[in-house]
Design a protein around this motif. Structure first.
Motif, mmCIF file in Angstrom:
data_model
loop_
_atom_site.group_PDB
_atom_site.id
_atom_site.type_symbol
_atom_site.label_atom_id
_atom_site.label_comp_id
_atom_site.label_asym_id
_atom_site.label_seq_id
_atom_site.Cartn_x
_atom_site.Cartn_y
_atom_site.Cartn_z
ATOM 1 N N ASP A 247 0.816 -1.215 0.000
ATOM 2 C CA ASP A 247 0.000 0.000 0.000
ATOM 3 C C ASP A 247 0.854 1.273 0.000
ATOM 4 O OD1 ASP A 247 -2.398 -1.339 -0.054
ATOM 5 O OD2 ASP A 247 -2.605 -1.399 2.138
ATOM 6 N N ILE A 248 2.082 1.163 0.432
ATOM 7 C CA ILE A 248 2.927 2.356 0.579
ATOM 8 C C ILE A 248 3.173 3.064 -0.753
ATOM 9 C CG2 ILE A 248 5.208 3.206 1.243
ATOM 10 C CD1 ILE A 248 5.214 1.191 3.505
ATOM 11 N N PRO A 249 3.641 2.373 -1.809
ATOM 12 C CA PRO A 249 3.856 3.080 -3.077
ATOM 13 C C PRO A 249 2.571 3.667 -3.659
ATOM 14 C CG PRO A 249 4.134 0.701 -3.361
ATOM 15 C CD PRO A 249 4.086 0.955 -1.895
ATOM 16 N N LEU A 250 1.431 3.027 -3.385
ATOM 17 C CA LEU A 250 0.162 3.558 -3.884
ATOM 18 C C LEU A 250 -0.186 4.867 -3.190
ATOM 19 C CD1 LEU A 250 -2.286 3.235 -5.668
ATOM 20 C CD2 LEU A 250 -3.330 1.776 -3.905
ATOM 21 N N VAL A 251 0.004 4.933 -1.876
ATOM 22 C CA VAL A 251 -0.254 6.177 -1.133
ATOM 23 C C VAL A 251 0.644 7.291 -1.641
ATOM 24 C CG1 VAL A 251 -0.034 7.290 1.114
ATOM 25 C CG2 VAL A 251 -1.122 5.046 0.936
ATOM 26 N N VAL A 252 1.909 6.988 -1.850
ATOM 27 C CA VAL A 252 2.856 7.995 -2.338
ATOM 28 C C VAL A 252 2.460 8.475 -3.735
ATOM 29 C CG1 VAL A 252 5.245 8.404 -3.036
ATOM 30 C CG2 VAL A 252 4.755 7.122 -0.932
ATOM 31 N N GLN A 253 2.096 7.545 -4.604
ATOM 32 C CA GLN A 253 1.710 7.908 -5.971
ATOM 33 C C GLN A 253 0.473 8.792 -5.995
ATOM 34 O OE1 GLN A 253 0.488 4.597 -8.413
ATOM 35 N NE2 GLN A 253 0.940 5.652 -10.308
ATOM 36 N N LEU A 254 -0.534 8.455 -5.204
ATOM 37 C CA LEU A 254 -1.757 9.249 -5.152
ATOM 38 C C LEU A 254 -1.501 10.632 -4.569
ATOM 39 C CD1 LEU A 254 -4.331 6.537 -3.989
ATOM 40 C CD2 LEU A 254 -4.107 7.541 -6.283
ATOM 41 N N THR A 255 -0.612 10.702 -3.590
ATOM 42 C CA THR A 255 -0.285 12.001 -2.994
ATOM 43 C C THR A 255 0.400 12.905 -4.008
ATOM 44 O OG1 THR A 255 -0.064 10.977 -0.813
ATOM 45 C CG2 THR A 255 0.950 13.139 -1.112
#
Length: 240
Positions: free
Chosen positions: A193-201
Motif C-alpha cells: 500500500d505504501i507506493p500507492l499512497v505515495v503515488q496518489l499524494t
C-alpha cells in the motif's frame, strides 16, 4: 485530487477571425493586455493561434525600404519563402500559427502543462467535443494549482488519498505539508500500500514532493516461503 483544465481555464476568451486585420489583432492584444489569442472560423472552431511573437516576426521580416527589395534573390529557399509570406501578412489568417494545439476541459492540468512544454507554447485553446472554442488555458492559469496553501493540500491528501482512496482508519497516517512538500508518517497494514499512497499524494494539486516515512506491518510483496517437505514431495507425486 488533480484538477482539470476546465476548472482553471479562462472562460471569457478574446478571439480573432481569419479576416481580422493586422492592426486589429495588435489592438486586441494591447487593449486586453494579453500576449496571444486564438483564431476561429464562422463555426467557432479554432483554426490557429496568434502571439505577440508572430506580429513582431512579421514586422521584422518586412524590408526597411524599397532598395532592400532589389537585392532579393529570384529563387528563395523554403525558409525564405516563409519569411516573405510573413512579411506580406495583413490578416489573422496570414499571421497565425497553424494547426492550433488545443486541449479538452476534462484533461488534467499536468497533461496540459506537458503539452505546453512539448510544443513550446504559452497558451492552449480549450475546445469541446466538436472542437469549438470554450476557453483558454495559459501558463498563469496552470500555475494556480501551486498557489494552494499547505493546509488546503494537507486536507486534500487526508480526504481524497487516505480516507476515500485507501479507506484507512483516521490518524493511521500523519500528514504534514510545508511549502508544498508532503511528509507521510505512520504504519500501514501491508507493504504494497505504501507506493500507492505515495503515488496518489503526488497527484494532488500543489504537491511538489513527497517524503515517505511510512512503515508496514505485513510484507505482502513476496510470496510465502515453501516448506521443504512440499518441495521434496512434489516430484515423487508426479511420478506416480
Amino acid at each position: 485530487m488533480s484538477r482539470s483544465v476546465g476548472e482553471v481555464m479562462t472562460r471569457e476568451v478574446v478571439e480573432a477571425h481569419r479576416d481580422t486585420s493586422f492592426k486589429d489583432v495588435a489592438r486586441l492584444l494591447d487593449r486586453h493586455r494579453i500576449s496571444g489569442l486564438p483564431v476561429v472560423d464562422n463555426d467557432d472552431k479554432v483554426v490557429g493561434v496568434i502571439s505577440e511573437t508572430d506580429l513582431i516576426r512579421c514586422q521584422a521580416a518586412r524590408p526597411a525600404d524599397s532598395r532592400t527589395r532589389t537585392f532579393r534573390k529570384p529563387v528563395l529557399r523554403r525558409s525564405g519563402r516563409r519569411a516573405a509570406a510573413v512579411a506580406r501578412a495583413t490578416t489573422a489568417a496570414e499571421l497565425m500559427s497553424t494547426p492550433a494545439v488545443t486541449v479538452h476541459p476534462e484533461q488534467p492540468v499536468a497533461d496540459a502543462a506537458r503539452v505546453m512544454e512539448r510544443h513550446h507554447v504559452d497558451r492552449l485553446p480549450v475546445v469541446d467535443e466538436e472542437d469549438r472554442l470554450i476557453g483558454i488555458a495559459t501558463r498563469r492559469d496552470l500555475l494556480r494549482v501551486f498557489l494552494r496553501t499547505d493546509e488546503e493540500i494537507r486536507q486534500d491528501v487526508i480526504d481524497n488519498v487516505l480516507t476515500r482512496a485507501m479507506c484507512l482508519p483516521p490518524h493511521s497516517v500523519i500528514v504534514s505539508v510545508r511549502d508544498g512538500m508532503a511528509t507521510m508518517e505512520g504504519q500501514l497494514e501491508h507493504r504494497s500500500d505504501i507506493p500507492l499512497v505515495v503515488q496518489l499524494t503526488w497527484r494532488i494539486d500543489g504537491v511538489v514532493g513527497v517524503v515517505n516515512s511510512l512503515t508496514f506491518r505485513i510484507d505482502d510483496t513476496h510470496p510465502p516461503e515453501q516448506h521443504a517437505a512440499d518441495v521434496i514431495a512434489r516430484p515423487w507425486m508426479l511420478q506416480h
